[in-house]
Structure formats: C-alpha cells, structure tokens
Design a protein around this motif. Structure first.
Motif, PDB file in Angstrom:
ATOM      1  N   GLU A  76       0.836  -1.207   0.000  1.00 16.88           N
ATOM      2  CA  GLU A  76       0.000   0.000   0.000  1.00 16.88           C
ATOM      3  C   GLU A  76       0.869   1.254   0.000  1.00 16.88           C
ATOM      4  N   GLY A  77       1.992   1.192   0.727  1.00 20.06           N
ATOM      5  CA  GLY A  77       2.918   2.315   0.718  1.00 20.06           C
ATOM      6  C   GLY A  77       3.477   2.576  -0.670  1.00 20.06           C
ATOM      7  N   ALA A  78       3.773   1.495  -1.390  1.00 16.08           N
ATOM      8  CA  ALA A  78       4.263   1.651  -2.760  1.00 16.08           C
ATOM      9  C   ALA A  78       3.222   2.332  -3.636  1.00 16.08           C
ATOM     10  N   LYS A  79       1.973   1.947  -3.490  1.00 21.57           N
ATOM     11  CA  LYS A  79       0.910   2.528  -4.318  1.00 21.57           C
ATOM     12  C   LYS A  79       0.776   4.025  -4.070  1.00 21.57           C
ATOM     13  N   ILE A  80       0.738   4.412  -2.801  1.00 19.52           N
ATOM     14  CA  ILE A  80       0.481   5.824  -2.511  1.00 19.52           C
ATOM     15  C   ILE A  80       1.676   6.702  -2.875  1.00 19.52           C
ATOM     16  N   THR A  81       2.891   6.178  -2.716  1.00 21.77           N
ATOM     17  CA  THR A  81       4.059   6.985  -3.083  1.00 21.77           C
ATOM     18  C   THR A  81       4.211   7.079  -4.601  1.00 21.77           C
ATOM     19  N   GLN A  82       3.909   5.995  -5.297  1.00 21.32           N
ATOM     20  CA  GLN A  82       4.074   5.984  -6.751  1.00 21.32           C
ATOM     21  C   GLN A  82       2.988   6.781  -7.468  1.00 21.32           C
ATOM     22  N   THR A  83       1.745   6.683  -6.991  1.00 22.15           N
ATOM     23  CA  THR A  83       0.631   7.270  -7.739  1.00 22.15           C
ATOM     24  C   THR A  83       0.170   8.618  -7.205  1.00 22.15           C
ATOM     25  N   LEU A  84       0.376   8.897  -5.909  1.00 25.47           N
ATOM     26  CA  LEU A  84      -0.106  10.135  -5.316  1.00 25.47           C
ATOM     27  C   LEU A  84       1.004  11.164  -5.119  1.00 25.47           C
ATOM     28  N   ILE A  85       2.161  10.725  -4.605  1.00 26.65           N
ATOM     29  CA  ILE A  85       3.204  11.659  -4.186  1.00 26.65           C
ATOM     30  C   ILE A  85       4.211  11.942  -5.293  1.00 26.65           C
ATOM     31  N   ALA A  86       4.732  10.903  -5.934  1.00 30.83           N
ATOM     32  CA  ALA A  86       5.752  11.108  -6.971  1.00 30.83           C
ATOM     33  C   ALA A  86       5.294  12.058  -8.081  1.00 30.83           C
ATOM     34  N   PRO A  87       4.032  11.991  -8.534  1.00 27.83           N
ATOM     35  CA  PRO A  87       3.618  12.919  -9.597  1.00 27.83           C
ATOM     36  C   PRO A  87       3.686  14.393  -9.197  1.00 27.83           C
ATOM     37  N   LEU A  88       3.731  14.691  -7.890  1.00 25.80           N
ATOM     38  CA  LEU A  88       3.805  16.079  -7.433  1.00 25.80           C
ATOM     39  C   LEU A  88       5.239  16.589  -7.311  1.00 25.80           C
ATOM     40  N   ASN A  89       6.218  15.708  -7.503  1.00 27.72           N
ATOM     41  CA  ASN A  89       7.589  16.086  -7.167  1.00 27.72           C
ATOM     42  C   ASN A  89       8.106  17.229  -8.038  1.00 27.72           C
ATOM     43  N   ARG A  90       8.008  17.066  -9.349  1.00 24.17           N
ATOM     44  CA  ARG A  90       8.559  18.125 -10.209  1.00 24.17           C
ATOM     45  C   ARG A  90       7.701  19.381 -10.176  1.00 24.17           C
TER      46      ARG A  90
END
Length: 587
Positions: A45-59
């Motif tokens: 679940e941690g992988a899902k939320i970091t990959q789909t929710l958080i990473a797209p906001l990084n740049r």
C-alpha cells in the motif's frame, strides 16, 4: 518522475536478512501488532500511494515552490489534497502509540516506508516526518494531558508538527538561545522570540501546527544547561479539542532555497504565545533530542531515498540512450546503449552497492530502535547503545553517499542531467540540504568518534566486531576472504580509537580525524551488511538471478568500495597539526 518502490528488496531484508517475524515475536508489544503478511500488505500500500499520489507532485512542486502571501504560507498545487489523502490513510501515525490513535507499527518497517516517501518527493516527505518526530517527543516526555490533547490530532494528520531550535545568532550552539519563556499562574508559559530555518513551520496543509520550541526561563542557568522545551500551538486549542483563536505564532518569511522548494522553511515569530512545558525545567535538550535523533535517522533516509530514485532514473536512461557502437556488448540496434560502457557501469554499480547496503543498515537501525523501546534487560541496553552509535553514522554516511549517488546519476545522463526536465538535477539540489540540517555531518562525525568511540575506548566497536563474527559464522568458504578483509578493517578502526584515546593532543586529533573516521566506519558497516545479505540470499528461497545479482554487487563493493576505508585511515594517521596550526588570520 517515474518511481517504483523496490518491494522485493525491502521484503528480502525484513524476511530473510533480519528475520523480522522472529524479532517481533520476541517482543509482546510487537507480536500483537504485526506479522509478515501485515508488513507485506503495508509495504504494498505504501508503494501505491508513493508511486501514484506523491511522486507525480515532485517536479511540479519544485517548479511552483512554496508561496508567501500577506503572512500566509501556500503549498504548491495538489499538495493539500494529496496530504489529506496521505493523512487519512494513516501514514503519519504509522509508528505512533496505539493508545492515542497511532498504528503501532515497528520502526524497522517504518524506515522502509520513509524511504519510499523520500524517493517519491523529498519536500512532501518532510511534512509527515516532522509531525511524526514531534509526536514521538510528546509521547516520550509530555504530560498525560498533552498526550491526550495533541497526539490523536498529530497521528491523524489533522495537525502537523515542527521543531523550533535555530535562531539567527544561534545555529548548532544552542547555548546562545534568546527565546524567553515566562511562567504563568495557570501552569502555562508565555514565549517571545524568533526562530529560523523551521521546516514545516507554517503551511496550509493542516488546521494547526504544533511547535516544539526551545527557550529559556528568566532565572535559567547559563549555557545549554538552562534550556527548556515547550509545546506551542499555532492556534489555541479549545477545551473540546477544536482549534481556537490565534496564539501569537506567525510566519515572518519563507526561505528561498537551493532545493526542497515545496517544503515550507520558515521564520517563525512568537509574540507572547502560550506554551506548555514538555519534560522538566532546564532539561529541554534531553527531551528535544528524542525528536532530534528520530529526525537524524529520517534525514539519513532522505539520502537513501534520493539514491534509490537517482539509480532508477540513471539505470533506465543508460539502457535506453544509444551512444557508440561496435563494443559487442550492445542490447541490439545500430548503436550500443551506454550501459555497456565501463565508466557508466562503474557509476551505476557504485550507486547500487552503496544504496542497498544503506537500506539494510536503515532496517537494522530501526530494529535496534524497536528493541530499545520494547525489549527488556540486556537486550534493551545493547540496542540502546547501538542506536547511539549508529544514529550519527547513518545520518552522515547515508547523506554523504546520497549526494555522491545523485551526482553520479547526473553524470550518467551527461548533458541531459543538467536539464530540469529529466529530473535528476532536482535530486542533486534536494539532497544537498541533508548533509547540513539536523546537525551537520561534521558534527555527526565528532559525535561518533569523540562521544561514541573514543569516550569508551572502542568498546562499542569491539562488541560489534564480535557480533559480526557470530552472525557470519555460517558464511561459505567463497566469502571467507571478504570476511577476513572486513574483520581486519574493524581491527584497524579499534587500533585507531585506542591511539586517539591516548593522544596528548586528543581534541585536535579527534577534530582533524572525525570525518575520515566516520567514512572508514561507514564502509566497514556496509561491508557487514553486504555479507549478511549474501548469506541470507544463499540460504533463502530467492530467484537465482536475485542471488547472483547480490553476489555481484557484494564483490564489487569489497573490491572497489571497501578499500576506500583504508584511504580514510591513512589520512587519519597524518599529524593533525597540518590542519590546526595555521593562524586564524591566514584564512
């Protein structure tokens, strides 16, 4: 940025290398909270939320940055919605105390999720990290009333936390603090003063920000002995737990930084703000260092997270970018992918070998934190001693190697690595702060060598060497040369510790040797981690390619990385006068 959490690696560490289920079953508080199936589900679940929710906001968060408008701190577009989802999913309180609403998960699991969040976005990760650290401090030192009032809101993510230490005239030297606290008849205190460089000091993500503030009472002893710790909410808290009026806490400015631009780094002003004592009067540093040590490990993991993200970007690019041909090692097509070139392979191997060893050490350190908190007797004491020694090492070595990893990844990209659109230059900028804040890496080195090694004449390192000999007793014949190489390095570190303890110019000798000693020790501990991983891989049920890859990386580490420890030891052997003798005015 595309990020994929290394779940296979993480599950291997928990299940095979450190046998987490056995550790958890040995501690009643953890046995009731978790098993391997639950841990695997949490990581997925941690992988899902970091990959789909958080990473797209990084740049986009880096491009937009934090805005400051008429006293209001505004986070980048998408941050508030993402943080709300993140908090409502329980991630802020992952390792929090269950009796106050936390999930009670062990730290050796928590460090892996921390790495995922930092890999996805450094700036986003800091909001949750500071909140979890503040909650840890309150749980350890706060009154029952403070715990009941603040911990559930912090664990739920409705409120956030911040650590307020630094002042304009007082960086690492806390004895110069000027923020004042005055006792009131109702048992509270009134605080006045200013703090700078406060991560998450103000923002629009939560209804309230709970500040943990170092300050001095009017009659406090001089120096650091007179520092107390206070909980100061941005907004007052009503009797029913709701957020009330302003509490005299305001943001005076946000810093314009090299990196982590979506993280609100604030100047915070306290104008007769109401606060509450945490711990004992004049014992604030003792309480604050509960949070500080948590944050130091967390910031170390920031270095790991950036290393992993950089490796994924660079490895993917190296397999796709075509440059040159005729090597006979190509992946097909008219030109060779640059991954066939020796220097590119060297950089990728260096990043991977250091990152995977660092991840193992983070899990081991998390395990020791769990045992120091939940175990009893000698097990508890040994764990606490190891945490004290490993925390400065992890913070400094993870972040030093994290910067090196991002720079190597940028080099793999060549000219594209200098261009913002590719993402790796942001990692270089973001990770740079990790060597500086939460105690500079030079301070960590002095702590390790002076307080944790020389002060007890290497007893902790000697105990660790004996532990390594026991743990690796079943290592096969093929790896005996590497084991002997590692044990010889520990002997050299112990010999140097004794020499420094007996030095007639001990202070100068430690100051001039500390950083090199930390790096030599870091390489030694990473060697231990690699042999543990090799042994676990050979004895486990992993796929053959996984086992062979681990063996290849381990061989690379012992042949190309571990020898660097001897370079650092050679530097330490030089006369410290070359550093200490030049007159100040000649600089």
């Amino acid at each position: 940025m595309q990020y994929n959490a290394p779940l296979t690696e993480m599950q291997f560490l928990l299940k095979d290398v450190f046998r987490a289920s056995e550790v958890w079953q040995s501690v009643p508080a953890l046995a009731e909270a978790i098993d391997m199936d639950t841990a695997a589900a949490i990581l997925e679940e941690g992988a899902k939320i970091t990959q789909t929710l958080i990473a797209p906001l990084n740049r986009s968060g880096d491009e937009e940055g934090v805005q400051f408008d008429q006293g209001q701190v505004i986070t980048p577009q998408g941050y508030k919605e993402a943080y709300t989802t993140y908090a409502e999913s329980g991630w802020v309180g992952l390792s929090g105390e269950p009796e106050y609403g936390g999930m009670g998960m062990p730290k050796m699991l928590g460090v892996l999720f921390d790495e995922m969040v930092y890999s996805a976005s450094n700036a986003f990760a800091l909001y949750g990290s500071l909140t979890a650290g503040a909650a840890l401090c309150i749980a350890a030192h706060g009154s029952e009333e403070l715990k009941q009032t603040y911990l559930p809101k912090l664990y739920s993510g409705e409120w956030s936390g911040a650590m307020d230490m630094t002042e304009p005239q007082s960086g690492s030297d806390l004895s110069q603090l000027r923020t004042k606290a005055v006792a009131q008849e109702d048992g509270s205190y009134r605080l006045t003063g200013s703090k700078i460089f406060i991560t998450g000091g103000d923002h629009d993500l939560t209804d309230n920000v709970v500040h943990l503030v170092l300050a001095k009472l009017p009659d406090a002893p001089g120096g650091s002995r007179g520092i107390s710790l206070f909980l100061v909410p941005k907004r007052r808290v009503n009797d029913n737990g709701s957020v009330g009026d302003s509490n005299g806490v305001s943001c005076g400015a946000v810093e314009h930084k090299m990196g982590i631009k979506a993280s609100a780094t604030c100047v915070i002003n306290f104008d007769d703000a109401q606060g509450y004592l945490v711990g004992k009067v004049n014992r604030g540093l003792v309480a604050m260092f509960t949070m500080m040590n948590y944050e130091r490990l967390s910031i170390g993991i920031q270095g790991l997270g950036c290393s992993e993200a950089a490796y994924q970007l660079a490895a993917s690019y190296a397999k796709e970018r075509k440059q040159g041909k005729g090597s006979g090692r190509g992946l097909g097509g008219e030109a060779d992918a640059i991954v066939v070139h020796g220097d590119v392979r060297r950089m990728l191997l260096e990043i991977a070998s250091l990152t995977e060893a660092g991840r193992a050490l983070s899990v081991y350190t998390g395990m020791q934190l769990d045992l120091a908190k939940h175990a009893d007797g000698d097990v508890k004491k040994r764990a606490a001693d190891q945490v004290a020694m490993l925390t400065p090492l992890a913070k400094a070595f993870f972040t030093d190697k994290g910067l090196e990893a991002t720079v190597n990844a940028q080099q793999v990209f060549g000219g594209h690595g200098y261009i913002r659109e590719w993402g790796v230059e942001q990692l270089v900028r973001d990770v740079r702060i990790a060597q500086i804040y939460e105690g500079t890496n030079g301070i960590q080195a002095l702590d390790l060598l002076g307080r944790k090694v020389v002060a007890n004449r290497g007893a902790g390192l000697l105990a660790l060497k004996h532990q390594i000999e026991r743990e690796l007793a079943d290592l096969g014949a093929a790896w005996q040369p590497q084991l002997q190489q590692l044990l010889a390095l520990f002997d050299a570190l112990l010999e140097k510790a004794q020499e420094l303890a007996n030095s007639s110019t001990k202070a100068d000798a430690i100051n001039s040797a500390a950083t090199d000693y930390l790096h030599a020790t870091g390489h030694a501990v990473y060697g231990w981690m690699w042999l543990k991983m090799v042994l676990a891989a050979e004895q486990g049920n992993q796929q053959p390619n996984f086992v062979e890859r681990k063996a290849m990386l381990a061989r690379y580490f012992f042949e190309r990385q571990l020898p660097k420890a001897h370079y650092h030891l050679q530097i330490i052997n030089q006369d410290p006068s070359v550093i200490m003798s030049m007159p100040n005015e000649w600089f």
